[in-house]
Design an enzyme around this catalytic site. Structure first.
Site, PDB file in Angstrom:
ATOM      1  N   GLY A  56       0.875  -1.251  -0.015  1.00  0.00           N
ATOM      2  CA  GLY A  56       0.137  -0.098   0.056  1.00  0.00           C
ATOM      3  C   GLY A  56       0.819   1.076   0.124  1.00  0.00           C
ATOM      4  N   MET A  92       2.294   5.170   1.598  1.00  0.00           N
ATOM      5  CA  MET A  92       2.980   5.550   2.785  1.00  0.00           C
ATOM      6  C   MET A  92       1.857   5.907   3.551  1.00  0.00           C
ATOM      7  SD  MET A  92       6.131   7.780   1.403  1.00  0.00           S
ATOM      8  CE  MET A  92       6.835   8.204   2.972  1.00  0.00           C
ATOM      9  N   SER A 109       0.006   4.088   5.664  1.00  0.00           N
ATOM     10  CA  SER A 109      -0.878   3.168   5.486  1.00  0.00           C
ATOM     11  C   SER A 109      -0.940   1.936   6.599  1.00  0.00           C
ATOM     12  CB  SER A 109      -1.283   2.577   4.104  1.00  0.00           C
ATOM     13  OG  SER A 109      -0.252   1.671   3.980  1.00  0.00           O
ATOM     14  N   ASP A 149      10.846  -6.019   5.306  1.00  0.00           N
ATOM     15  CA  ASP A 149      10.086  -4.595   5.225  1.00  0.00           C
ATOM     16  C   ASP A 149      10.520  -3.840   4.051  1.00  0.00           C
ATOM     17  OD1 ASP A 149       8.380  -2.793   5.872  1.00  0.00           O
ATOM     18  OD2 ASP A 149       9.401  -1.841   7.688  1.00  0.00           O
ATOM     19  N   GLU A 150       9.874  -2.921   3.404  1.00  0.00           N
ATOM     20  CA  GLU A 150      10.299  -1.922   2.376  1.00  0.00           C
ATOM     21  C   GLU A 150      10.961  -2.716   1.459  1.00  0.00           C
ATOM     22  OE1 GLU A 150       9.686   0.913   2.696  1.00  0.00           O
ATOM     23  OE2 GLU A 150       9.979   1.880   4.811  1.00  0.00           O
ATOM     24  N   GLN A 191      10.689  -2.714  -1.848  1.00  0.00           N
ATOM     25  CA  GLN A 191      10.851  -1.929  -3.093  1.00  0.00           C
ATOM     26  C   GLN A 191      11.875  -1.554  -3.163  1.00  0.00           C
ATOM     27  OE1 GLN A 191       8.795  -0.751  -0.371  1.00  0.00           O
ATOM     28  NE2 GLN A 191       9.767   1.385  -0.060  1.00  0.00           N
ATOM     29  N   CYS A 216      -6.683   9.917   2.691  1.00  0.00           N
ATOM     30  CA  CYS A 216      -6.092  11.024   2.058  1.00  0.00           C
ATOM     31  C   CYS A 216      -5.851  12.493   2.922  1.00  0.00           C
ATOM     32  CB  CYS A 216      -7.098  11.300   0.930  1.00  0.00           C
ATOM     33  SG  CYS A 216      -6.582  12.842  -0.195  1.00  0.00           S
ATOM     34  N   CYS A 273      -8.481  15.195   1.463  1.00  0.00           N
ATOM     35  CA  CYS A 273      -9.946  15.336   1.428  1.00  0.00           C
ATOM     36  C   CYS A 273     -10.655  13.997   2.552  1.00  0.00           C
ATOM     37  CB  CYS A 273     -10.644  14.978   0.284  1.00  0.00           C
ATOM     38  SG  CYS A 273     -10.252  13.430  -0.471  1.00  0.00           S
ATOM     39  N   CYS A 282      -7.057  13.329  -5.685  1.00  0.00           N
ATOM     40  CA  CYS A 282      -6.366  14.370  -5.029  1.00  0.00           C
ATOM     41  C   CYS A 282      -4.726  14.165  -5.667  1.00  0.00           C
ATOM     42  CB  CYS A 282      -6.330  14.398  -3.598  1.00  0.00           C
ATOM     43  SG  CYS A 282      -8.009  14.847  -2.900  1.00  0.00           S
TER      44      CYS A 282
HETATM   45 ZN    ZN Z   1      -8.516  12.890  -1.782  1.00  0.00          ZN
END
Ligand code: ZN
Length: 187
Positions: free
Chosen positions: A16, A18, A20, A88-89, A91, A145, A148, A181
């Protein structure tokens, strides 16, 4: 001291954006295994030293001792005597991490991998995509987010924080954003 191996290994991926809770979820799963007296080890890439070089640390300050490794070949060797292997990490490791994970599962290890699925332009990280495809269990974590309040699946790099694919940073450089966004080219 011989502990009978399980019948098979498997892969679990926690992916997912960052903010999260990926590391938190990884630590939670590893802790439960430790309570059951399973032999647990966790690795993180050496380049990620934001919080601590010898621990993985979640944003809510859960910690677990970890091994920082620059070279994925260390992972196989160190994991040989373990039941559960956390990474972990994911990626930030090179592409060999995919084969390493497969080999660990073939060695009957439970392998739990956390990582970013998308980079700051929302382009998938190959390692994590391939691991997600190969895994038995995939958990997609969502953030909220920061613009929003909708469910956020993207890591927004803030304006002026560079265009390198890998910029290790935290709240000063990134925001979790929803699809609406998010902008791949912040200004
Ligand atoms: Zn948003």
């Amino acid at each position: 001291m011989f502990i009978a191996p399980r019948d098979t290994g498997w892969l679990e991926v926690i992916a997912g954006p960052m903010f999260s809770g990926k590391t938190e979820e990884l630590i939670r799963r590893l802790r439960l295994a430790m309570y059951a007296r399973q032999r647990v080890v966790v690795f993180k890439p050496a380049l990620d030293d934001r919080f601590s070089s010898s621990e993985i640390v979640s944003r809510n300050q859960m910690k677990l001792e970890s091994i920082s490794c620059a070279d994925t070949s260390e992972i196989l060797q160190i994991s040989e005597s373990k039941d559960v292997v956390g990474i972990d990490e994911a990626q930030f490791f090179d592409e060999s991490i995919v084969e390493i994970a497969e080999r660990l599962a073939a060695m009957k290890k439970r392998v739990i991998i956390a990582g970013l699925d998308l980079d700051f332009r929302a382009v998938p990280f190959d390692n994590v995509s391939r691991l997600m495809a190969s895994a038995e269990y995939v958990t997609k974590t969502l953030a909220i987010c920061m613009q929003c309040g909708n469910p956020a699946s993207r890591s927004q790099r803030l304006a002026g924080k560079g265009s390198e694919r890998i910029v290790v940073g935290d709240v000063e450089s990134y925001e979790a954003r929803c699809r609406r966004c998010f902008s791949p080219d912040p200004h």
